[in-house]
Design an enzyme around this catalytic site. Structure first.
Site, PDB file in Angstrom:
ATOM      1  N   LYS A 285       0.843  -1.187   0.000  1.00  0.00           N
ATOM      2  CA  LYS A 285       0.000   0.000   0.000  1.00  0.00           C
ATOM      3  C   LYS A 285       0.883   1.243   0.000  1.00  0.00           C
ATOM      4  O   LYS A 285       1.969   1.251   0.607  1.00  0.00           O
ATOM      5  CB  LYS A 285      -0.884  -0.031   1.252  1.00  0.00           C
ATOM      6  CG  LYS A 285      -2.043   0.947   1.241  1.00  0.00           C
ATOM      7  CD  LYS A 285      -2.929   0.740   2.479  1.00  0.00           C
ATOM      8  CE  LYS A 285      -4.104   1.702   2.508  1.00  0.00           C
ATOM      9  NZ  LYS A 285      -4.979   1.465   3.692  1.00  0.00           N
TER      10      LYS A 285
ATOM     11  N   SER B  85      -9.631   1.209   2.626  1.00  0.00           N
ATOM     12  CA  SER B  85      -8.815   2.058   1.793  1.00  0.00           C
ATOM     13  C   SER B  85      -7.680   1.308   1.075  1.00  0.00           C
ATOM     14  O   SER B  85      -7.049   1.873   0.192  1.00  0.00           O
ATOM     15  CB  SER B  85      -8.210   3.188   2.634  1.00  0.00           C
ATOM     16  OG  SER B  85      -7.373   2.660   3.628  1.00  0.00           O
TER      17      SER B  85
ATOM     18  N   SER C 297      -9.798  -1.244   6.683  1.00  0.00           N
ATOM     19  CA  SER C 297      -9.232  -1.020   5.362  1.00  0.00           C
ATOM     20  C   SER C 297      -8.552  -2.229   4.742  1.00  0.00           C
ATOM     21  O   SER C 297      -8.090  -2.160   3.610  1.00  0.00           O
ATOM     22  CB  SER C 297      -8.238   0.140   5.412  1.00  0.00           C
ATOM     23  OG  SER C 297      -8.932   1.345   5.562  1.00  0.00           O
TER      24      SER C 297
END
Lengths: 445, 441
Positions: B38, B113, B137
């Site tokens: 990420k 996310s 997330s």
């Protein structure tokens, strides 16, 4: 009038508070920095345990209640020198609270709290249009000591600060130039509202800034005006305080707990830490215990705590009066040389003890002490001291008014010192000259 | 195969937008496996910008510990995955750099996310991706993309090099279509790291293949979910029973307090974390230098933060303000303890708490644009409680709706009991027919 101080003390750790960057002076700006003290995204603080220990020591020195658990908080504000725009400090549960400090051992000054925090970097103005930022200082550990507004006058504030610094220096081993590492925010109110003068360095400046503020506020009030709560800055050159900004209330910093650092259970750690007797406490104790006047006791302790310790040992081996005479006389006079030679103080105790027991005369004692403490040949000392005695005797005889003066006033000896220095080209130390003068005056009586 | 993946990365990304930045290297070299991370994990060889324009062009000086450990284990970082700006979102639609597209339907969201990570895990063969969960997330996008996702106990994986959203909530975890990869790589990224004190109190991660024998389903978690999710979840519980696992229903009223407490703590912390982005030192720095410093900071932050970042800064600044701090921030800290307590009570009799992961399947982008911020926040109500309490949790694919969109369910175990979850994921993969999205380039 009420005066309260917030005193920032740089703690003498080797590395910064939350990273391993050195705290020593750097050769160039922004060289003692790393992702953590530059606040780079993804970096994290790791607490330097030594900083916490120093905080506990100071809290003990200030007779604070030491927290069982302590933690850190985030204080958010925007300024270029604050690399994260967040300062790691303490808000709830600081290291110590509700302390008490006795000015001159008598006047109680309440200590609100002592907490730990990191220093921001430094901004430096370059011309009118720009500033440069140096983050070498960013993350240096500080202890902030906050007093209640218990100080009555600027002079008292200065006296308090002087004593406090001496005590701090002793307890946490601040370097000799410790004063530059101590900054002070001075709060003063003549009427109802107070003003804060930020970041004053040095005892003298604290007194100057407070005095200026006292007069300024008095004038404002007398003219029927209102003192506004604000932050001011001290202009050292002009000796005036200048308004910087209307004060945000403390709570506008939006404190939250620092989630990257845990809760520290310091009860046990605190128990394991003991601090030595502070210079002030020692001064008061010596004065009381040995019945010597405060000024002399203070002089003894401020020369060196080791000298004061030696005094106690000699007093034990002989008596207080004998110990005082010799410690403040020849021993103090040769103390610097002795410290440099790293000699054994037990020998000094033995020499004075032999005098006390009548084994040696006071001249012999004086000679032996000087010889032992400086490492000089006794014969050389004897002849040179005889020369000195002769020189002074001659001078006093020719200048009876100086002799008269010197009996009443210590400062008159300065003239004799000047004379001897000139005559011998600085062959004798001023302390030797003073001692010889005293001897000469006493023998005249 | 891995070389062909490397050479087709551009085309894959053109279709799915899962990466913000990618490696240009097409050779495996000495590396043993590929992984992605990420874009809020710092990488010394790739731009790291958290989906935010404010960090555009930021090249960190150091690797996040989790990335460094993956590299040490022979991993090759192929790209930084797209995400909601600083993790602020549920659909990865709050990124300044394009929105990752769901591998099952390009008109739909990957969830967020860590949407780019879930997308990469679903699309790229034999892949594992490092994700980060603050309020759900990892599990949310795992559920929407039909892959496995694990968020370990808070403190299990060092957060050194994780660009913070809410430091007391952030956890680095893994997403993959292959549950064995979770078992393989979680031990690799776990462990004490002196650069992150909160990682230093953990007990060792034991992988003893312990099995969950009983799960508790809070009745509160079966309310407010879509019909499709409800029926898939109920079918999945039958499979669990057939695997010999006891399934009980319990009351867990604490669940409903988790959401407000979470948003208060997360935004309070986030608003202080984001204070450092002022256009000095890193990232974008092209503001008007003739301004006074605070005007410069303001103009810069106004220009480069996205709407959701600004909203959360405002919320978080409000909740820690004088006069409100006790009412919001301090109270939220207490609620967190209350929720942890509620979990502990259930764990006294059950190995895990089970709920659907998300209340609905991945929505279409045009539907998302109709949702209010509060509607979006509410979508996280099943993933937030485990995140608030710092307990490890796992999302597994457990069904598909009429359009073939994946549905996930979420297991939560007690602190430090990731072992149960890793075993569960592998067992489940043998008992349930997991579908892979069809990838046509």
């Amino acid at each position: 009038m009420k005066i309260g101080l917030e005193i920032h003390v740089q703690l003498p750790t080797k590395s910064k508070m939350f990273c391993s960057c050195p705290t020593t002076d750097a050769d160039a700006p922004n060289t003692h920095v790393c992702p953590t003290c530059l606040g780079m995204p993804g970096s994290r603080p790791v607490l330097n345990r030594r900083a916490l220990e120093y905080g506990i020591m100071l809290a003990k020195m200030l007779n604070c209640t030491i927290a069982e658990t302590t933690w850190f908080s985030r204080k958010t504000y925007f300024y270029p020198d604050m690399s994260k725009s967040v300062q790691i400090t303490q808000y709830d549960n600081p290291v110590g609270e509700k302390g008490m400090y006795y000015l001159n051992g008598k006047t109680p000054i309440r200590i609100t709290r002592i907490h730990l925090e990191e220093d921001p970097g430094k901004t430096k103005r370059v011309g009118d249009q720009s500033s440069l930022v140096d983050y070498n200082r960013s993350g240096i550990p500080l202890a902030e000591i906050v007093t209640e507004p218990d100080l009555k006058t600027p002079a008292e504030a200065r006296e308090f600060l002087g004593q406090l610094i001496a005590d701090i220096r002793h307890v946490i081993d601040l370097p000799g130039d410790g004063e530059r590492s101590i900054r002070c925010d001075c709060n003063l109110s003549v009427g109802k509202e107070r003003c804060e003068v930020k970041n004053v360095t040095g005892l003298k400046n604290v007194e100057r800034a407070l005095t200026f503020e006292m007069i300024r506020q008095t004038k404002v009030l007398k003219a029927g005006g209102k003192v506004e709560r604000e932050t001011r800055r001290f202009d050292e050159e002009r000796g005036v305080t200048v308004s910087v900004r209307k004060k945000e209330m403390e709570s506008d910093y939006g404190y939250i707990d620092e989630p990257d650092l845990g809760v520290y259970h310091i009860g046990k750690l605190s128990e394991s830490i003991t601090i030595g007797e502070s210079p002030l406490k020692m001064t008061l104790r010596l004065s009381e215990e040995y019945d010597i006047d405060g000024k002399t006791a203070k002089q003894l302790v401020s020369t060196s705590m080791d000298l004061a310790n030696l005094f106690e040992r000699i007093a034990e081996a002989s008596d207080a009066k004998t110990a005082l005479t010799w410690t403040t006389g020849p021993i103090a006079a040769n103390w610097k040389a002795f410290e440099q030679r790293c000699g054994d103080p037990s020998e000094i105790v033995k020499i004075v003890k032999r005098f006390k027991e009548g084994e040696i005369t006071d001249t012999e004692c004086s000679l032996e002490l000087k010889s032992f403490m400086t490492g000089a040949d006794p014969a050389d000392i004897e002849s040179s001291s005889a020369d000195l005695d002769a020189l002074i005797g001659e001078y006093l005889e020719q200048n009876p008014e100086v002799a008269e003066d010197a009996r009443k006033n210590d400062k008159a000896a300065n003239r004799i010192i000047g004379y001897v220095m000139k005559k011998t080209g600085g062959a004798y130390s001023s302390s030797d000259i003073v001692a010889a003068t005293k001897k000469a005056l006493n023998s005249e009586k | 195969m891995t070389d062909s993946i490397l050479s087709s990365l551009d085309r894959i990304n053109a279709k799915y937008s899962m990466f913000r930045s990618m490696t240009s290297c097409t050779e495996m070299g000495e590396s043993g496996f590929l992984f992605s991370a990420k874009d809020n994990l710092t990488s010394s060889d790739m731009e790291t910008c958290c989906g935010s324009r404010i960090l555009e062009g930021y090249h960190p000086a150091f690797d996040a510990t989790a990335i460094a450990k993956m590299r040490d284990a022979g991993g090759k970082l192929i790209g930084k995955t797209n995400m909601d700006e600083f993790g602020f979102g549920t659909f990865s639609s709050n990124s300044a750099f394009g929105i990752p597209k769901n591998p099952f339907d390009l008109e739909r969201s990957c969830g967020g996310s860590s949407g780019g990570s879930a997308c990469a895990a679903a699309v790229i063969e034999d892949h594992v991706s490092l994700g980060v969960s603050t309020g759900g997330s990892i599990c949310c996008p795992a559920s929407f993309c039909g892959v496995y996702g694990i968020a370990p106990t808070y403190g299990r994986v060092s957060r050194y090099g994780l660009i913070d959203y809410g430091n007391s909530l952030d956890k680095i975890g893994l997403l993959s279509a292959d549950p064995k990869k979770l078992s393989k790589y979680l031990p690799i990224i776990s462990g004490k790291d002196e650069k992150d004190p909160t990682s230093c109190v953990q007990p060792d991660l034991k992988t003893e293949h312990r099995r969950i024998k009983s799960v508790a389903i809070p009745r509160e978690a079966t309310v407010g979910i879509s019909k499709d999710v409800g029926s898939a979840f109920s079918d999945a519980t039958e499979i669990l029973k057939s695997m010999g696992i006891d399934v009980d229903y319990v009351d867990m009223p604490a669940l409903k307090f988790a959401m407000p407490a979470y948003y208060i703590l997360a935004t309070s912390e986030a608003s202080t974390n984001l204070a450092r982005y002022v256009g000095m030192r890193y990232g974008q720095q092209d503001g008007d230098l003739s301004l006074k410093f605070d005007d410069y900071f303001t103009s810069f932050r106004s220009e480069y933060f996205g709407d959701e970042a600004k909203r959360r800064i405002l919320l978080g600044t409000y909740t820690r303000m004088a006069g409100f701090r006790d009412r919001y921030y301090a109270k939220a800290l207490k609620v967190r303890m209350y929720v942890i307590d509620a979990y502990k009570q259930i764990f006294a009799d059950h190995d895990a708490v089970l709920t659907p992961t998300m209340p609905f399947v991945s929505p279409r982008f045009d539907d998302i644009s109709e949702m209010s911020p509060v509607d979006v926040y509410k979508a996280d109500y099943l993933t937030v409680p485990a995140n608030l309490s710092g307990t490890p949790h796992l999302s597994v694919p457990c069904g598909y709706d009429g359009n073939g969109m994946p549905i996930g369910m979420q297991f939560v175990t007690d602190h430090w009991n990731e072992d149960y979850l890793l075993t569960m994921a592998e067992d489940w993969d043998r008992s349930f027919d997991v579908r892979r999205a069809e990838v046509v380039l």
